[in-house]
Design a protein around this motif. Structure first.
Motif, PDB file in Angstrom:
ATOM      1  N   PHE A 106     -11.228  57.911 -41.670  1.00 13.01           N
ATOM      2  CA  PHE A 106     -12.007  59.149 -41.631  1.00 13.01           C
ATOM      3  C   PHE A 106     -13.369  58.914 -40.993  1.00 13.01           C
ATOM      4  CE2 PHE A 106     -15.070  62.107 -43.574  1.00 13.01           C
ATOM      5  CZ  PHE A 106     -14.479  63.323 -43.260  1.00 13.01           C
ATOM      6  N   PHE A 107     -13.897  57.699 -41.149  1.00  9.92           N
ATOM      7  CA  PHE A 107     -15.195  57.334 -40.569  1.00  9.92           C
ATOM      8  C   PHE A 107     -15.042  56.602 -39.234  1.00  9.92           C
ATOM      9  CE2 PHE A 107     -15.844  57.566 -45.171  1.00  9.92           C
ATOM     10  CZ  PHE A 107     -16.932  58.421 -45.233  1.00  9.92           C
ATOM     11  N   GLY A 108     -13.817  56.595 -38.703  1.00  9.39           N
ATOM     12  CA  GLY A 108     -13.580  55.970 -37.408  1.00  9.39           C
ATOM     13  C   GLY A 108     -13.397  54.466 -37.456  1.00  9.39           C
ATOM     14  N   ILE A 109     -13.089  53.925 -38.636  1.00 11.70           N
ATOM     15  CA  ILE A 109     -12.924  52.473 -38.790  1.00 11.70           C
ATOM     16  C   ILE A 109     -11.465  52.174 -39.126  1.00 11.70           C
ATOM     17  CG2 ILE A 109     -13.608  50.426 -40.090  1.00 11.70           C
ATOM     18  CD1 ILE A 109     -16.269  51.816 -40.678  1.00 11.70           C
ATOM     19  N   GLU A 110     -10.800  51.446 -38.235  1.00  8.59           N
ATOM     20  CA  GLU A 110      -9.427  51.009 -38.472  1.00  8.59           C
ATOM     21  C   GLU A 110      -9.391  49.490 -38.473  1.00  8.59           C
ATOM     22  OE1 GLU A 110      -6.208  52.935 -36.425  1.00  8.59           O
ATOM     23  OE2 GLU A 110      -7.509  54.589 -35.811  1.00  8.59           O
ATOM     24  N   PHE A 111      -8.570  48.916 -39.353  1.00 10.51           N
ATOM     25  CA  PHE A 111      -8.537  47.468 -39.509  1.00 10.51           C
ATOM     26  C   PHE A 111      -7.307  46.816 -38.886  1.00 10.51           C
ATOM     27  CE2 PHE A 111     -11.206  48.938 -43.057  1.00 10.51           C
ATOM     28  CZ  PHE A 111     -12.343  48.179 -42.819  1.00 10.51           C
ATOM     29  N   VAL A 112      -6.287  47.578 -38.593  1.00 10.52           N
ATOM     30  CA  VAL A 112      -5.072  47.007 -38.011  1.00 10.52           C
ATOM     31  C   VAL A 112      -5.151  47.100 -36.488  1.00 10.52           C
ATOM     32  CG1 VAL A 112      -2.556  47.161 -37.881  1.00 10.52           C
ATOM     33  CG2 VAL A 112      -3.725  47.652 -40.040  1.00 10.52           C
ATOM     34  N   GLY A 113      -5.119  45.936 -35.836  1.00  9.95           N
ATOM     35  CA  GLY A 113      -5.147  45.906 -34.373  1.00  9.95           C
ATOM     36  C   GLY A 113      -6.513  46.168 -33.766  1.00  9.95           C
ATOM     37  N   THR A 114      -7.581  45.948 -34.526  1.00  8.22           N
ATOM     38  CA  THR A 114      -8.935  46.184 -34.005  1.00  8.22           C
ATOM     39  C   THR A 114      -9.844  45.001 -34.342  1.00  8.22           C
ATOM     40  OG1 THR A 114      -9.815  47.228 -36.014  1.00  8.22           O
ATOM     41  CG2 THR A 114      -8.618  48.650 -34.465  1.00  8.22           C
TER      42      THR A 114
END
Length: 256
Positions: free
Chosen positions: A120-128
């Motif tokens: 929701f805050f633009g933070i992804e942990f998979v593949g980044t």
């Protein structure tokens, strides 16, 4: 005579472990050869992976400096119920197999409610790069927190109390008295955390295969092309790690 035999035994046993620690590193550079090393250093993919690894490890270190120093100070300065549990929580990641840590992070921050919260805050942990950072941080943060904790415990509480009686507020005391007096241990822990993050593989490869950090690139080339293509990359990162180690030793030595 007995003393001499004892010393000879110690030297012989010490030589055995030095052999196993040093020969693989030396053999790596001798086996690869200078031409292959130069070619690998000029490989854009290798350079990009090294720069990515350095950058994200530095981000992880900065995050733990911001959040971990207050925690280390609390543990070092205050006696409270649950302090031992808190110290154990900090130390547990050191004991966890790295691939298991990667699975734990994936099941927490992947396609889950918590993962959606961060998305929701633009933070992804998979593949980044965020995923690389959190994997490095999870497994290397104890080095910084524990080192800072030891440094804070070495600072005489009387110094802080005197500063408070002279009118300094707690924030001023923390930044002008406590941290400067514990800086050697803090810097040492920060550098150890950063250098430890450079070599993280198990947790990173589960969360983020692409973009590739250097350890993941070595693994990928070994699986795809074999030893002849992965060994030069390994030699380059080992050489870089040695340079980082020497810099760490030099900086910590200057702080004595």
């Amino acid at each position: 005579m007995k003393s001499k035999s004892f010393i000879i035994t110690l030297v012989a046993l010490g030589f055995i472990i030095i052999f196993f620690l040093s020969i693989p590193i030396l053999k790596m550079f001798v086996g690869v050869g200078s031409a292959k090393l130069i070619e690998t250093i000029q490989d854009g993919e290798v350079i990009d992976s090294i720069l990515l690894t350095m950058k994200v490890s530095a981000w992880a270190m900065a995050f733990v400096l911001f959040t971990g120093l207050p925690l280390a100070y609390i543990i070092a300065r205050y006696n409270f119920y649950g302090r031992s549990l808190l110290e154990s929580i900090v130390d547990i990641p050191i004991m966890i197999p790295h691939t298991a840590a990667g699975i734990a992070l994936l099941t927490t921050f992947g396609d889950t409610i918590l993962g959606d919260f961060f998305k929701f805050f633009g933070i992804e942990f998979v593949g980044t790069e965020y995923g690389i950072m959190i994997a490095m941080m999870f497994l290397s943060a104890p080095f910084l927190i524990n080192s800072a904790k030891d440094g804070f415990r070495k600072v005489d509480v009387k110094l802080e109390k005197v500063a408070r009686t002279l009118g300094a507020n707690p924030v001023s005391v923390f930044f002008r008295i406590t941290i400067p007096n514990a800086k050697k241990d803090i810097i040492n822990g920060a550098l150890m955390m950063w250098s430890r993050g450079l070599g993280e593989f198990g947790a990173v490869v589960i969360l983020v295969y692409h973009p590739m950090t250097t350890p993941v690139l070595i693994f990928d080339r070994f699986n795809s092309y074999g030893l002849s293509f992965s060994a030069p990359v390994a030699a380059v990162i080992i050489g870089f790690s040695v340079v980082v180690f020497l810099v760490v030793r030099f900086i910590t030595g200057r702080l004595k």
